[in-house]
Scaffold this active site. Structure first.
Site, PDB file in Angstrom:
ATOM      1  N   ARG A   1       1.192  -1.120   0.248  1.00 12.96           N
ATOM      2  CA  ARG A   1      -0.021   0.079   0.323  1.00 12.96           C
ATOM      3  C   ARG A   1       0.941   0.675  -0.046  1.00 12.96           C
ATOM      4  NH1 ARG A   1      -3.720  -3.622   3.445  1.00 12.96           N
ATOM      5  NH2 ARG A   1      -1.670  -4.022   4.512  1.00 12.96           N
ATOM      6  N   MET A   2       1.869   0.844   0.709  1.00 13.41           N
ATOM      7  CA  MET A   2       2.794   2.473   0.995  1.00 13.41           C
ATOM      8  C   MET A   2       3.518   2.763  -0.089  1.00 13.41           C
ATOM      9  SD  MET A   2       1.563   4.438   3.214  1.00 13.41           S
ATOM     10  CE  MET A   2       3.552   5.348   2.721  1.00 13.41           C
TER      11      MET A   2
ATOM     12  N   PRO B   1       7.306   6.005  13.065  1.00 11.65           N
ATOM     13  CA  PRO B   1       6.853   5.516  12.471  1.00 11.65           C
ATOM     14  C   PRO B   1       5.617   6.388  12.024  1.00 11.65           C
ATOM     15  CG  PRO B   1       6.613   6.200  14.540  1.00 11.65           C
ATOM     16  CD  PRO B   1       8.069   6.480  13.559  1.00 11.65           C
TER      17      PRO B   1
ATOM     18  N   HIS C   1      -6.941   1.568  13.400  1.00 12.18           N
ATOM     19  CA  HIS C   1      -6.701   1.444  11.249  1.00 12.18           C
ATOM     20  C   HIS C   1      -7.225   0.281  10.687  1.00 12.18           C
ATOM     21  CE1 HIS C   1      -3.071   3.546  13.385  1.00 12.18           C
ATOM     22  NE2 HIS C   1      -2.660   3.819  11.873  1.00 12.18           N
ATOM     23  N   HIS C   2      -6.736   0.173   8.908  1.00 11.38           N
ATOM     24  CA  HIS C   2      -7.583  -0.519   8.647  1.00 11.38           C
ATOM     25  C   HIS C   2      -7.817  -2.574   9.238  1.00 11.38           C
ATOM     26  CE1 HIS C   2      -3.876  -1.557   6.730  1.00 11.38           C
ATOM     27  NE2 HIS C   2      -3.514  -0.186   6.847  1.00 11.38           N
TER      28      HIS C   2
ATOM     29  N   THR D   1       6.295  -0.125  11.022  1.00 15.05           N
ATOM     30  CA  THR D   1       6.220  -0.417  12.005  1.00 15.05           C
ATOM     31  C   THR D   1       6.400  -1.023  13.061  1.00 15.05           C
ATOM     32  OG1 THR D   1       3.860  -0.464  12.094  1.00 15.05           O
ATOM     33  CG2 THR D   1       5.276   1.595  11.964  1.00 15.05           C
TER      34      THR D   1
ATOM     35  N   THR E   1       2.782   4.374  16.123  1.00 10.92           N
ATOM     36  CA  THR E   1       2.460   6.321  16.142  1.00 10.92           C
ATOM     37  C   THR E   1       1.852   5.878  17.607  1.00 10.92           C
ATOM     38  OG1 THR E   1       1.951   6.808  13.827  1.00 10.92           O
ATOM     39  CG2 THR E   1       0.795   7.916  15.315  1.00 10.92           C
TER      40      THR E   1
ATOM     41  N   LYS F   1      -3.974  -4.177   8.871  1.00 10.47           N
ATOM     42  CA  LYS F   1      -2.853  -3.877   9.704  1.00 10.47           C
ATOM     43  C   LYS F   1      -2.308  -5.041  10.679  1.00 10.47           C
ATOM     44  CE  LYS F   1      -0.213  -0.452  12.246  1.00 10.47           C
ATOM     45  NZ  LYS F   1       0.764  -0.284  11.892  1.00 10.47           N
TER      46      LYS F   1
HETATM   47  P1  NAD Z   1       1.559  -3.267   3.105  1.00  9.28           P
HETATM   48  O1  NAD Z   1       1.117  -5.251   3.505  1.00  9.28           O
HETATM   49  O2  NAD Z   1       0.520  -3.225   1.841  1.00  9.28           O
HETATM   50  O3  NAD Z   1       3.157  -3.790   2.365  1.00  9.28           O
HETATM   51  C1  NAD Z   1       4.357  -4.456   2.602  1.00  9.28           C
HETATM   52  C2  NAD Z   1       4.724  -4.873   1.168  1.00  9.28           C
HETATM   53  O4  NAD Z   1       6.242  -5.765   2.138  1.00  9.28           O
HETATM   54  C3  NAD Z   1       4.290  -5.866   0.926  1.00  9.28           C
HETATM   55  O5  NAD Z   1       4.134  -6.075  -1.107  1.00  9.28           O
HETATM   56  C4  NAD Z   1       5.790  -7.127   0.704  1.00  9.28           C
HETATM   57  O6  NAD Z   1       4.625  -8.019  -0.125  1.00  9.28           O
HETATM   58  C5  NAD Z   1       6.384  -6.830   1.189  1.00  9.28           C
HETATM   59  N1  NAD Z   1       7.463  -7.360   1.437  1.00  9.28           N
HETATM   60  C6  NAD Z   1       7.698  -7.952   2.354  1.00  9.28           C
HETATM   61  N2  NAD Z   1       8.416  -8.566   3.114  1.00  9.28           N
HETATM   62  C7  NAD Z   1       9.411  -7.792   1.051  1.00  9.28           C
HETATM   63  C8  NAD Z   1      10.756  -8.481   1.289  1.00  9.28           C
HETATM   64  N3  NAD Z   1      11.926  -9.011   2.069  1.00  9.28           N
HETATM   65  N4  NAD Z   1      11.322  -7.531   0.472  1.00  9.28           N
HETATM   66  C9  NAD Z   1      10.561  -6.329   0.457  1.00  9.28           C
HETATM   67  N5  NAD Z   1       9.465  -6.353   0.228  1.00  9.28           N
HETATM   68  C10 NAD Z   1       8.988  -7.108   1.081  1.00  9.28           C
HETATM   69  O7  NAD Z   1       1.935  -2.652   4.243  1.00  9.28           O
HETATM   70  P2  NAD Z   1       1.900  -1.325   4.351  1.00  9.28           P
HETATM   71  O8  NAD Z   1       0.428  -0.675   5.026  1.00  9.28           O
HETATM   72  O9  NAD Z   1       2.610  -0.578   3.250  1.00  9.28           O
HETATM   73  O10 NAD Z   1       2.964  -0.433   5.692  1.00  9.28           O
HETATM   74  C11 NAD Z   1       4.282  -1.250   4.914  1.00  9.28           C
HETATM   75  C12 NAD Z   1       4.720  -1.339   6.530  1.00  9.28           C
HETATM   76  O11 NAD Z   1       4.454   0.428   6.410  1.00  9.28           O
HETATM   77  C13 NAD Z   1       3.907  -1.137   8.136  1.00  9.28           C
HETATM   78  O12 NAD Z   1       4.701  -1.548   9.135  1.00  9.28           O
HETATM   79  C14 NAD Z   1       3.296   0.352   8.063  1.00  9.28           C
HETATM   80  O13 NAD Z   1       2.894  -0.408   9.964  1.00  9.28           O
HETATM   81  C15 NAD Z   1       3.391   1.310   8.074  1.00  9.28           C
HETATM   82  N6  NAD Z   1       3.592   2.506   7.965  1.00  9.28           N
HETATM   83  C16 NAD Z   1       4.185   3.068   8.177  1.00  9.28           C
HETATM   84  C17 NAD Z   1       4.403   5.041   7.836  1.00  9.28           C
HETATM   85  C18 NAD Z   1       4.485   5.807   8.444  1.00  9.28           C
HETATM   86  O14 NAD Z   1       4.477   7.009   8.270  1.00  9.28           O
HETATM   87  N7  NAD Z   1       5.878   5.633   8.593  1.00  9.28           N
HETATM   88  C19 NAD Z   1       2.304   4.637   7.418  1.00  9.28           C
HETATM   89  C20 NAD Z   1       2.280   3.275   6.737  1.00  9.28           C
HETATM   90  C21 NAD Z   1       2.036   2.635   6.894  1.00  9.28           C
END
Ligand code: NAD
Length: 259
Positions: A12-13, A118, A149-150, A95, A160, A153
């Site tokens: 997603r991110m 985070p 959150h969704h 996170t 945060t 998560k």
């Molecule tokens: P998500 O599950 O949609 O995406 C994570 C991606 O990482 C997936 O596509 C997964 O396949 C990939 N992944 C897993 N292992 C991997 C590896 N070894 N190598 C490469 N890719 C790999 O999750 P998300 O919603 O995008 O969130 C990801 C992280 O970011 C979570 O920990 C979330 O809490 C955090 N987050 C942080 C912020 C911020 O502002 N810091 C904002 C939103 C989400």
């Protein structure tokens, strides 16, 4: 142009960072990394400009900043992979790190510049300051933190919510081990004055809401941040990547970027 690799490229991110980064002339997106069993591996993204790859080593000496939004284990693996790459910097948005994993990141930051936050949004970083300010001004009020959150998560409470609790705990010299209460159930008795309650709600597609409640005699203050799209985080991550691109080794946070 700052050469960027995004780990978690199809998440997603990660997908949002790639999309917004591709429209900004400050950045050149050189790599999009996914887990080795991901269905998008080998597929072209960004109108065919980038292929999703599984091997970070393909990009040795080809990038300046790695942006990682994956999982704690994957992030650590990526940091270990790039630790001896010349001048490589990292922005970590992932996170849910354990204290041992955080110590490892701290250790690796002696070798390279790492920014760990985070929450990359400008608004949440302001909320952190406001929460500290409120705790200082009205120290006797009961403090509770609620995050939503969704339903996908994985970690709870959110990074945060923990950052908010840490900010307040630091200001009021409280103790996370004895004073942080995660939800309540059963005959728990009256609330202890020093408690900081932390509550995680999960549902639907909520991007991320955080509220800090300060409840006193006859009144209540609620400080709330609501993210309406992931763009707030993605733009923050890109801003952090630009900021860290000329920094020396060390562990930084979004606060350093926004100073
Ligand atoms: P998500 O599950 O949609 O995406 C994570 C991606 O990482 C997936 O596509 C997964 O396949 C990939 N992944 C897993 N292992 C991997 C590896 N070894 N190598 C490469 N890719 C790999 O999750 P998300 O919603 O995008 O969130 C990801 C992280 O970011 C979570 O920990 C979330 O809490 C955090 N987050 C942080 C912020 C911020 O502002 N810091 C904002 C939103 C989400």
């Amino acid at each position: 142009m700052i050469k960027i690799i995004v780990c978690g490229a199809s998440g997603r991110m990660g997908a949002r960072i790639l999309e917004l980064g591709s429209k900004d002339s400050k950045f050149s997106l050189v790599g999009g990394i996914e887990s080795t069993n991901h269905p998008q591996l080998g597929k072209k993204i960004l109108d065919g400009k980038l292929m999703v790859q599984g091997d970070l080593n393909l990009f040795k000496d080809k990038a300046e900043v790695l942006i990682d939004f994956t999982s704690p284990e994957a992030t650590l693996h990526h940091l270990e992979t790039i630790q001896n790459w010349n001048g490589m910097k990292t922005v970590i948005g992932t996170t849910g790190f354990s204290s041992t994993q955080k110590e490892k990141i701290q250790e690796l930051s002696k070798k390279m510049a790492i920014l760990l936050s985070p929450n990359m949004s400008v608004g949440v970083n302001l909320l952190l300051d406001l929460a500290r300010q409120a705790a200082k001004t009205i120290p006797g009020y009961d403090i509770e933190i609620i995050e939503t959150h969704h339903n996908q998560k994985k970690d709870a409470p959110s990074g945060t919510a923990i950052a908010l609790a840490s900010e307040i705990t630091d200001e009021l010299k409280r103790n996370p081990k004895s004073d942080w209460i995660y939800g309540r159930e059963g005959n728990v008795g009256a609330r202890k004055p020093k408690e900081i309650g932390i509550h995680a709600i999960r549902g639907g597609d909520v991007v991320g809401d955080h509220t800090v409640v300060f409840a006193g005699q006859g009144e209540r203050i609620e400080l709330t941040h609501k993210a309406s799209s992931r763009d707030a985080f993605a733009l923050g991550a890109l801003r952090a990547a630009e900021w860290i691109s000329n920094k020396k080794s060390g562990l930084y946070s979004m606060k350093d970027v926004l100073q």
